[in-house]
Design a protein around this motif. Structure first.
Motif, PDB file in Angstrom:
ATOM      1  N   SER A  72      49.474  50.437  41.043  1.00 46.15           N
ATOM      2  CA  SER A  72      50.843  50.875  40.801  1.00 46.15           C
ATOM      3  C   SER A  72      51.811  49.961  41.548  1.00 46.15           C
ATOM      4  O   SER A  72      51.414  49.147  42.393  1.00 46.15           O
ATOM      5  CB  SER A  72      51.030  52.321  41.281  1.00 46.15           C
ATOM      6  OG  SER A  72      50.964  52.383  42.693  1.00 46.15           O
ATOM      7  N   ARG A  73      53.097  50.119  41.262  1.00 51.50           N
ATOM      8  CA  ARG A  73      54.102  49.247  41.868  1.00 51.50           C
ATOM      9  C   ARG A  73      54.470  49.656  43.288  1.00 51.50           C
ATOM     10  O   ARG A  73      55.036  48.857  44.038  1.00 51.50           O
ATOM     11  CB  ARG A  73      55.351  49.222  40.987  1.00 51.50           C
ATOM     12  CG  ARG A  73      55.107  48.533  39.651  1.00 51.50           C
ATOM     13  CD  ARG A  73      56.227  48.730  38.657  1.00 51.50           C
ATOM     14  NE  ARG A  73      57.488  48.152  39.100  1.00 51.50           N
ATOM     15  CZ  ARG A  73      58.559  48.036  38.316  1.00 51.50           C
ATOM     16  NH1 ARG A  73      58.497  48.465  37.052  1.00 51.50           N
ATOM     17  NH2 ARG A  73      59.672  47.501  38.767  1.00 51.50           N
ATOM     18  N   THR A  74      54.143  50.893  43.681  1.00 50.85           N
ATOM     19  CA  THR A  74      54.549  51.379  45.009  1.00 50.85           C
ATOM     20  C   THR A  74      54.000  50.532  46.158  1.00 50.85           C
ATOM     21  O   THR A  74      54.765  50.084  47.024  1.00 50.85           O
ATOM     22  CB  THR A  74      54.141  52.853  45.198  1.00 50.85           C
ATOM     23  OG1 THR A  74      54.789  53.644  44.211  1.00 50.85           O
ATOM     24  CG2 THR A  74      54.542  53.348  46.586  1.00 50.85           C
ATOM     25  N   PRO A  75      52.681  50.265  46.226  1.00 47.03           N
ATOM     26  CA  PRO A  75      52.178  49.424  47.322  1.00 47.03           C
ATOM     27  C   PRO A  75      52.705  47.991  47.253  1.00 47.03           C
ATOM     28  O   PRO A  75      52.845  47.335  48.287  1.00 47.03           O
ATOM     29  CB  PRO A  75      50.655  49.476  47.157  1.00 47.03           C
ATOM     30  CG  PRO A  75      50.428  49.915  45.754  1.00 47.03           C
ATOM     31  CD  PRO A  75      51.570  50.803  45.401  1.00 47.03           C
ATOM     32  N   ILE A  76      53.011  47.513  46.038  1.00 44.18           N
ATOM     33  CA  ILE A  76      53.595  46.176  45.894  1.00 44.18           C
ATOM     34  C   ILE A  76      54.976  46.161  46.519  1.00 44.18           C
ATOM     35  O   ILE A  76      55.322  45.254  47.293  1.00 44.18           O
ATOM     36  CB  ILE A  76      53.703  45.771  44.407  1.00 44.18           C
ATOM     37  CG1 ILE A  76      52.318  45.732  43.752  1.00 44.18           C
ATOM     38  CG2 ILE A  76      54.413  44.428  44.277  1.00 44.18           C
ATOM     39  CD1 ILE A  76      51.410  44.642  44.244  1.00 44.18           C
ATOM     40  N   ARG A  77      55.783  47.187  46.197  1.00 42.57           N
ATOM     41  CA  ARG A  77      57.142  47.280  46.732  1.00 42.57           C
ATOM     42  C   ARG A  77      57.118  47.346  48.264  1.00 42.57           C
ATOM     43  O   ARG A  77      57.906  46.680  48.937  1.00 42.57           O
ATOM     44  CB  ARG A  77      57.834  48.515  46.151  1.00 42.57           C
ATOM     45  CG  ARG A  77      59.315  48.640  46.508  1.00 42.57           C
ATOM     46  CD  ARG A  77      59.938  49.869  45.871  1.00 42.57           C
ATOM     47  NE  ARG A  77      59.747  49.853  44.423  1.00 42.57           N
ATOM     48  CZ  ARG A  77      59.033  50.757  43.762  1.00 42.57           C
ATOM     49  NH1 ARG A  77      58.435  51.745  44.408  1.00 42.57           N
ATOM     50  NH2 ARG A  77      58.913  50.671  42.447  1.00 42.57           N
ATOM     51  N   GLU A  78      56.201  48.138  48.802  1.00 44.51           N
ATOM     52  CA  GLU A  78      56.100  48.274  50.260  1.00 44.51           C
ATOM     53  C   GLU A  78      55.660  46.955  50.903  1.00 44.51           C
ATOM     54  O   GLU A  78      56.147  46.584  51.972  1.00 44.51           O
ATOM     55  CB  GLU A  78      55.121  49.390  50.613  1.00 44.51           C
ATOM     56  CG  GLU A  78      55.625  50.775  50.204  1.00 44.51           C
ATOM     57  CD  GLU A  78      54.601  51.864  50.453  1.00 44.51           C
ATOM     58  OE1 GLU A  78      53.449  51.527  50.805  1.00 44.51           O
ATOM     59  OE2 GLU A  78      54.947  53.047  50.287  1.00 44.51           O
ATOM     60  N   ALA A  79      54.747  46.254  50.245  1.00 50.52           N
ATOM     61  CA  ALA A  79      54.274  44.971  50.775  1.00 50.52           C
ATOM     62  C   ALA A  79      55.408  43.948  50.797  1.00 50.52           C
ATOM     63  O   ALA A  79      55.572  43.209  51.778  1.00 50.52           O
ATOM     64  CB  ALA A  79      53.114  44.449  49.927  1.00 50.52           C
ATOM     65  N   LEU A  80      56.195  43.904  49.736  1.00 47.04           N
ATOM     66  CA  LEU A  80      57.312  42.958  49.666  1.00 47.04           C
ATOM     67  C   LEU A  80      58.361  43.277  50.729  1.00 47.04           C
ATOM     68  O   LEU A  80      58.966  42.366  51.314  1.00 47.04           O
ATOM     69  CB  LEU A  80      57.935  42.975  48.265  1.00 47.04           C
ATOM     70  CG  LEU A  80      57.044  42.454  47.136  1.00 47.04           C
ATOM     71  CD1 LEU A  80      57.764  42.565  45.794  1.00 47.04           C
ATOM     72  CD2 LEU A  80      56.623  41.006  47.391  1.00 47.04           C
ATOM     73  N   PHE A  81      58.569  44.566  50.982  1.00 52.03           N
ATOM     74  CA  PHE A  81      59.518  44.969  52.026  1.00 52.03           C
ATOM     75  C   PHE A  81      59.047  44.477  53.390  1.00 52.03           C
ATOM     76  O   PHE A  81      59.834  43.931  54.186  1.00 52.03           O
ATOM     77  CB  PHE A  81      59.677  46.494  52.033  1.00 52.03           C
ATOM     78  CG  PHE A  81      60.613  46.996  53.091  1.00 52.03           C
ATOM     79  CD1 PHE A  81      61.991  46.935  52.909  1.00 52.03           C
ATOM     80  CD2 PHE A  81      60.125  47.522  54.283  1.00 52.03           C
ATOM     81  CE1 PHE A  81      62.876  47.396  53.896  1.00 52.03           C
ATOM     82  CE2 PHE A  81      60.990  47.980  55.269  1.00 52.03           C
ATOM     83  CZ  PHE A  81      62.372  47.916  55.075  1.00 52.03           C
ATOM     84  N   ARG A  82      57.764  44.648  53.672  1.00 55.32           N
ATOM     85  CA  ARG A  82      57.210  44.181  54.950  1.00 55.32           C
ATOM     86  C   ARG A  82      57.271  42.664  55.058  1.00 55.32           C
ATOM     87  O   ARG A  82      57.594  42.113  56.110  1.00 55.32           O
ATOM     88  CB  ARG A  82      55.761  44.649  55.099  1.00 55.32           C
ATOM     89  CG  ARG A  82      55.597  46.120  55.388  1.00 55.32           C
ATOM     90  CD  ARG A  82      54.136  46.503  55.496  1.00 55.32           C
ATOM     91  NE  ARG A  82      53.477  45.851  56.633  1.00 55.32           N
ATOM     92  CZ  ARG A  82      52.170  45.933  56.872  1.00 55.32           C
ATOM     93  NH1 ARG A  82      51.386  46.615  56.030  1.00 55.32           N
ATOM     94  NH2 ARG A  82      51.635  45.335  57.908  1.00 55.32           N
ATOM     95  N   LEU A  83      56.977  41.992  53.963  1.00 55.85           N
ATOM     96  CA  LEU A  83      57.015  40.532  53.957  1.00 55.85           C
ATOM     97  C   LEU A  83      58.435  40.024  54.181  1.00 55.85           C
ATOM     98  O   LEU A  83      58.635  39.004  54.855  1.00 55.85           O
ATOM     99  CB  LEU A  83      56.454  39.989  52.637  1.00 55.85           C
ATOM    100  CG  LEU A  83      54.944  40.153  52.448  1.00 55.85           C
ATOM    101  CD1 LEU A  83      54.552  39.910  51.000  1.00 55.85           C
ATOM    102  CD2 LEU A  83      54.181  39.217  53.382  1.00 55.85           C
ATOM    103  N   GLU A  84      59.418  40.753  53.645  1.00 62.03           N
ATOM    104  CA  GLU A  84      60.818  40.347  53.856  1.00 62.03           C
ATOM    105  C   GLU A  84      61.211  40.537  55.312  1.00 62.03           C
ATOM    106  O   GLU A  84      61.912  39.700  55.892  1.00 62.03           O
ATOM    107  CB  GLU A  84      61.750  41.142  52.949  1.00 62.03           C
ATOM    108  CG  GLU A  84      63.205  40.684  53.044  1.00 62.03           C
ATOM    109  CD  GLU A  84      64.063  41.189  51.912  1.00 62.03           C
ATOM    110  OE1 GLU A  84      65.163  40.620  51.698  1.00 62.03           O
ATOM    111  OE2 GLU A  84      63.642  42.138  51.212  1.00 62.03           O
ATOM    112  N   SER A  85      60.735  41.615  55.927  1.00 63.98           N
ATOM    113  CA  SER A  85      61.058  41.871  57.337  1.00 63.98           C
ATOM    114  C   SER A  85      60.457  40.811  58.249  1.00 63.98           C
ATOM    115  O   SER A  85      60.950  40.567  59.349  1.00 63.98           O
ATOM    116  CB  SER A  85      60.566  43.261  57.753  1.00 63.98           C
ATOM    117  OG  SER A  85      59.156  43.311  57.833  1.00 63.98           O
TER     118      SER A  85
END
Length: 225
Positions: free
Chosen positions: A48-61
């Motif tokens: 699903s897209r949820t873990p992808i979204r969370e991963a991208l958020f962490r990568l941006e931080s």
């Protein structure tokens, strides 16, 4: 990392997705300016897209990606200066680990270094690149744990993502896997003989050669883009 992305353990999945995308950036598969689209990544990993979204958020931080208006999330420019900074830190910590490992060497730890020295020697004899890749993580763990310093172990473990990606990318250069294992072998021999200054020196040379190999491989990848 395997290709089984079943969402049986959501916490484990979130971490695995984060590390997977981070590795692809550090290894140069996702290059500076590439768009990272949630839907495409989710389809690629069959999740699903949820873990992808969370991963991208962490990568941006952490500065690996950034959000650009009308473009979305793209891979940020990880400069050569930043890479050198990581290698500088890694060099200092691994040199200290080698020093402490030699200083604190006991019979049990010595036997482990002897065992892995034989493994590396066998791999060098067989010229098996797959074994080299597999052994790299084990050799690092042996060195870090042999320093018998919990804080140092934690700091080096915190750099494990970089270390793994740096080695995998650097190994793309012809001859680097063999050279790297030969370097590891000499470091272990110095530790076994408790030649502290030699262990420090050889570790420093190994990290410098790893830095050169990584930057060379990344630059070659950029030329092909």
């Amino acid at each position: 990392m395997g290709n089984n992305w079943a969402e049986e353990d959501l916490i484990s999945l979130r971490e695995r997705v984060f590390l997977h995308i981070k590795d692809l950036i550090l290894e140069g598969e996702f290059k500076t300016g590439d768009r990272l689209v949630e839907r495409e990544l989710a389809e690629r990993l069959n999740i699903s897209r949820t873990p992808i979204r969370e991963a991208l958020f962490r990568l941006e931080s952490q500065g690996f990606v950034k959000t650009v208006p009308r473009k979305g999330v793209i891979v940020a420019d990880i400069s050569e200066k930043e890479i050198i900074e990581v290698f500088t830190i890694l060099s200092s910590l691994e040199v200290l680990a080698a020093k402490l490992a030699a200083q604190k060497l006991d019979e049990e730890t010595k036997s482990k270094f002897v065992e892995y020295s034989k493994k590396v020697a066998d791999c060098l004899k067989n010229k098996n690149d797959t074994d080299f890749s597999h052994l790299h993580g084990e050799l690092n763990h042996l060195l870090y744990s042999s320093a018998k310093n919990n804080k140092l172990y934690e700091m080096l473990s915190g750099l494990s993502d970089y270390i793994r990606a740096f080695a995998k990318t650097g190994y793309k250069n012809p001859g680097r896997p063999v050279q790297s294992m030969e370097e590891h072998l000499r470091i272990m021999e110095a530790i076994i003989n408790q030649e502290i200054e030699m262990a420090e020196y050889l570790t420093k040379i190994h990290i410098e050669n790893s830095r050169k190999a990584y930057i060379e491989a990344v630059n070659k990848g950029k030329e092909k883009k």
